[in-house]
Design a protein around this motif. Structure first.
Motif, PDB file in Angstrom:
ATOM      1  N   LEU A 260     -20.553  18.188  15.365  1.00  0.00           N
ATOM      2  CA  LEU A 260     -20.344  18.024  16.804  1.00  0.00           C
ATOM      3  C   LEU A 260     -19.085  17.212  17.036  1.00  0.00           C
ATOM      4  CD1 LEU A 260     -23.921  17.085  18.077  1.00  0.00           C
ATOM      5  CD2 LEU A 260     -22.717  19.220  18.474  1.00  0.00           C
ATOM      6  N   PRO A 261     -18.220  17.643  17.941  1.00  0.00           N
ATOM      7  CA  PRO A 261     -17.034  16.836  18.238  1.00  0.00           C
ATOM      8  C   PRO A 261     -17.438  15.521  18.899  1.00  0.00           C
ATOM      9  CG  PRO A 261     -17.109  18.813  19.608  1.00  0.00           C
ATOM     10  CD  PRO A 261     -18.300  18.860  18.721  1.00  0.00           C
ATOM     11  N   ARG A 262     -16.754  14.440  18.557  1.00  0.00           N
ATOM     12  CA  ARG A 262     -17.114  13.137  19.098  1.00  0.00           C
ATOM     13  C   ARG A 262     -15.962  12.510  19.836  1.00  0.00           C
ATOM     14  NH1 ARG A 262     -21.666  10.590  15.396  1.00  0.00           N
ATOM     15  NH2 ARG A 262     -22.488  12.669  15.152  1.00  0.00           N
ATOM     16  N   LEU A 263     -16.305  11.733  20.841  1.00  0.00           N
ATOM     17  CA  LEU A 263     -15.285  10.947  21.517  1.00  0.00           C
ATOM     18  C   LEU A 263     -15.389   9.529  20.989  1.00  0.00           C
ATOM     19  CD1 LEU A 263     -15.883  12.208  25.116  1.00  0.00           C
ATOM     20  CD2 LEU A 263     -14.018  12.840  23.608  1.00  0.00           C
ATOM     21  N   GLY A 264     -14.284   8.878  20.781  1.00  0.00           N
ATOM     22  CA  GLY A 264     -14.360   7.501  20.287  1.00  0.00           C
ATOM     23  C   GLY A 264     -13.006   7.077  19.774  1.00  0.00           C
ATOM     24  N   THR A 265     -12.961   5.860  19.281  1.00  0.00           N
ATOM     25  CA  THR A 265     -11.662   5.318  18.872  1.00  0.00           C
ATOM     26  C   THR A 265     -11.106   6.063  17.660  1.00  0.00           C
ATOM     27  OG1 THR A 265     -12.967   3.652  17.769  1.00  0.00           O
ATOM     28  CG2 THR A 265     -11.817   2.986  19.777  1.00  0.00           C
ATOM     29  N   GLY A 270      -7.206  10.184  15.788  1.00  0.00           N
ATOM     30  CA  GLY A 270      -7.038  11.375  14.969  1.00  0.00           C
ATOM     31  C   GLY A 270      -7.483  11.173  13.542  1.00  0.00           C
ATOM     32  N   ARG A 271      -8.372  10.174  13.321  1.00  0.00           N
ATOM     33  CA  ARG A 271      -8.761   9.889  11.938  1.00  0.00           C
ATOM     34  C   ARG A 271     -10.023  10.601  11.500  1.00  0.00           C
ATOM     35  NH1 ARG A 271      -7.663   3.753  12.137  1.00  0.00           N
ATOM     36  NH2 ARG A 271      -5.407   3.812  12.254  1.00  0.00           N
ATOM     37  N   SER A 272     -10.859  11.000  12.510  1.00  0.00           N
ATOM     38  CA  SER A 272     -12.079  11.681  12.092  1.00  0.00           C
ATOM     39  C   SER A 272     -11.843  13.183  12.102  1.00  0.00           C
ATOM     40  CB  SER A 272     -13.233  11.330  13.028  1.00  0.00           C
ATOM     41  OG  SER A 272     -13.054  11.959  14.270  1.00  0.00           O
ATOM     42  N   LYS A 273     -12.355  13.802  11.054  1.00  0.00           N
ATOM     43  CA  LYS A 273     -12.147  15.229  10.927  1.00  0.00           C
ATOM     44  C   LYS A 273     -13.461  15.910  11.279  1.00  0.00           C
ATOM     45  CE  LYS A 273     -10.111  18.297   7.656  1.00  0.00           C
ATOM     46  NZ  LYS A 273     -10.080  18.568   6.259  1.00  0.00           N
ATOM     47  N   LEU A 274     -13.377  17.001  12.033  1.00  0.00           N
ATOM     48  CA  LEU A 274     -14.567  17.743  12.388  1.00  0.00           C
ATOM     49  C   LEU A 274     -15.092  18.434  11.140  1.00  0.00           C
ATOM     50  CD1 LEU A 274     -15.873  17.938  15.092  1.00  0.00           C
ATOM     51  CD2 LEU A 274     -14.738  20.135  15.431  1.00  0.00           C
ATOM     52  N   LYS A 275     -16.366  18.132  10.833  1.00  0.00           N
ATOM     53  CA  LYS A 275     -16.902  18.722   9.601  1.00  0.00           C
ATOM     54  C   LYS A 275     -17.526  20.073   9.888  1.00  0.00           C
ATOM     55  CE  LYS A 275     -17.715  14.568   6.977  1.00  0.00           C
ATOM     56  NZ  LYS A 275     -18.488  13.431   7.494  1.00  0.00           N
ATOM     57  N   GLU A 276     -17.637  20.866   8.860  1.00  0.00           N
ATOM     58  CA  GLU A 276     -18.292  22.161   9.025  1.00  0.00           C
ATOM     59  C   GLU A 276     -19.295  22.328   7.903  1.00  0.00           C
ATOM     60  OE1 GLU A 276     -15.200  25.067   8.483  1.00  0.00           O
ATOM     61  OE2 GLU A 276     -15.456  24.887   6.326  1.00  0.00           O
TER      62      GLU A 276
END
Lengths: 326, 273
Positions: A260-265, A270-276
């Motif tokens: 799930l895409p997340r909003l946050g710092t 741009g440090r968190s990568k969307l996992k699959e």
């Protein structure tokens, strides 16, 4: 535990008969919904959530059939009831709304008539009385100017309005259970929120339980108190919706939550990568042996490939079907 | 709401035919059967005899006006019987499917294989001439088209979301057929029925022409044509006016049928308003 649950599904198996052989499209599905409760069923397309709902209202048709297990509504087994009694349950005590509000309304009949039909059909009201109740029902789903709108045909309404009409029809007879099968998938996001809010409020007012079926984990967790995650015809995890997000026990659920895409710092930087989750859902005909998730699972070991895991009860009352659950 | 010119022409022609049929006794100048007077035999059309007179001196105008009653009764009633049979069979066959569908299909194919006029001829030969047997003969022989259309519509409609929704909402089979399927297939059914009415009027004319429909001296357009064929060179008005009546009524029905298709579609209705 005093009153029986509103609906109880016990070890449900749904067979798919393609003429030469039978395969279980859904297997070992058990859950229960109490009165006024909100329960979510989440899973990818083809995991068996919609046919489970059809089984619930006794509308499975060939090539699908109930192979094993029991569905009890208000303590009575649904499969055993004669057709006329099943029909009296449908629409009256168990109602359903669908994904496509565009096609679920009869195009040649004014919407008021379609709502009124429910009162005539299930409550034996006269048409005059039913027409009056239809206006009220339309007002209750916050359709403006309901006295005028009852004469409209479905094509004169927007998608959101049509879904409101569907909700009005579904809730017309004050059902005990509302099954919502992807109720907002065909709608805009803003309209989606309104419809969900409306559905939730109306059901809460009337004490109607909701079984919400969706592929949208976020949406379901938002609406429902408890959520069951289905994968390839089995429920892999059933938890309270908070726990599901905080500490998913099954690797598949974890994968879903992480995707799930997340909003946050971190996201902003741009440090968190969307996992699959790698791979695709297997076809019904070739479900893998053992745990059905094992070909896509990062934690899979030998036992996962040979033995199907049993359901394990977790500390918080949740259920999980995994050999290596967290 | 804008209607096509052809729809209006069709509607006016059909309405005119109905009007003439309803008020025939008041519109006719003389009695169509008894008003014979050999002194006036074979008068050409004039101010006194609008459509001329026949060999017995009967007023053709009065006979055409009275003939409208018979022709329209045959057209409307026999087509109504056809539609009811066809829609009932087609709708149930399409919705339920299975062995019933096979039976209805076989019956329909059988009916289509036999030319309906020949079939009607056979029934008439058994029942004998007369209005009732004409209605039975034409009412039983032409339902295959409405049956086909009803079945095809039912097949495509039953997978529609709202039919599925109706099932989920607890509608019984009969209620689904009546409230969900029938209204949605009514457009094409009405169109085919209107066209079929024209066909039935022609079939009545053909049967009466062959001497199996309405017997003389009672006037139907077909029997009038039949009587007139010997005098077609000497007194052409005997065949022209009944022929014209048939032509205009059938044309009217066909134009109306086409126009109705557009009106009966609720989607196009809102586009117009």
């Amino acid at each position: 535990m005093t009153a029986p649950p509103l609906i109880e599904v016990d070890g449900l198996r749904i067979d798919l008969d393609d003429g030469s052989r039978r395969t279980a499209a859904v297997e070992g599905v058990s859950f229960r919904i109490d009165r006024g409760e909100t329960f979510g069923l989440v899973g990818e397309s083809g995991c068996g959530k919609s046919i489970s709902a059809l089984a619930l209202i006794g509308l499975l048709r060939r090539p699908l059939s109930i192979g094993a297990g029991a569905i009890r509504f208000d303590g009575r087994e649904i499969q055993g009831l004669p057709a006329a009694e099943q029909r009296a349950l449908r629409g009256n005590r168990i109602a359903m709304i669908f994904q496509e509000p565009m096609t679920a309304l009869n195009p040649v009949s004014p919407i008021g008539r379609q709502i009124a039909e429910m009162f005539v059909l299930h409550q034996g009201k006269s048409w005059r009385e039913a027409d009056r109740l239809a206006v009220e029902a339309l007002a209750s789903v916050r359709v403006p100017a309901p006295e005028r709108r009852v004469k409209d045909y479905p094509h004169q309404l927007s998608g959101g309005m049509r879904q409101r009409v569907m909700i009005a029809i579904a809730l017309a007879c004050g059902p005990d259970l509302l099954i919502a099968d992807e109720p907002t998938t065909a709608l805009d996001v803003t309209v989606q929120a309104e419809i969900i809010e409306l559905m939730r409020n109306l059901c809460a007012e009337r004490g109607t339980a909701i079984l919400m079926i969706s592929h949208d984990l976020g949406l379901v967790a938002n609406v429902c108190r408890r959520v069951a995650v289905m994968y390839a015809g089995r429920i892999v995890e059933e938890r309270g919706s908070d726990a599901l997000f905080r500490a998913s026990a099954h690797p598949y659920t974890k994968g879903l939550v992480d995707s799930l895409p997340r909003l946050g710092t971190r996201a902003a930087l741009g440090r968190s990568k969307l996992k699959e989750i790698a791979g695709v859902v297997p076809a019904i005909a070739d479900f893998p042996a053992g745990c059905r998730f094992n070909p896509r699972c990062m934690q899979a070991t030998e036992i996962c490939r040979s033995t199907a895991p049993e359901t394990t009860r977790l500390g918080d009352g949740g259920l999980v079907r995994c050999h290596h659950h967290a | 709401m804008k209607l096509g010119t052809s729809t209006i022409i069709g509607g006016v022609l059909f309405a005119l035919a109905i009007f003439v049929g309803l008020f025939a006794p008041w519109l006719a100048h003389t009695d169509p059967v008894m008003g014979a007077n050999l002194m006036n035999a074979e008068e050409p059309p004039s101010w006194i005899w609008w459509f001329g007179t026949d060999a017995q001196g009967r007023d053709i105008y009065s006979r055409v006006v009275h003939g409208a009653r018979i022709s329209l009764t045959v057209g409307i009633v026999s087509q109504l019987v056809n539609s009811v049979i066809g829609v009932t069979l087609g709708l149930t066959a399409g919705y339920w499917g299975g062995w019933w569908d096979d039976v209805v299909n076989a019956l329909t194919n059988l009916m289509l294989a036999i030319p309906s006029l020949i079939f009607a001829l056979a029934i008439m030969a058994v029942l004998g001439p007369g209005l009732t047997s004409l209605l039975i003969a034409l009412g039983l022989t032409n339902w295959s088209f409405s049956c086909r259309i009803a079945r095809a519509s039912a097949l495509s409609l039953k997978s529609q979301g709202y039919v599925q929704a109706a099932k989920v909402l607890g509608y019984g089979d009969l209620r689904i057929m009546i409230t969900q399927l029938l209204p949605n297939m009514l457009g094409p059914i009405i169109v085919i029925s209107t066209l079929g009415m024209g066909g039935a009027i022609l079939a009545e004319a053909a049967l009466s022409f062959l001497g199996l429909g309405i017997r003389p001296p009672y006037p139907s357009w077909g029997s009038m044509l039949s009587e007139a064929r010997d005098q077609i060179t000497t007194a052409p008005w005997l065949s022209v006016f009944p022929g014209l009546a048939i032509f205009l009524t059938v044309l009217g029905l066909n134009l109306l049928g086409d126009g109705l298709r557009d009106i009966l579609d609720p989607q196009s209705r809102s586009r117009r308003t």
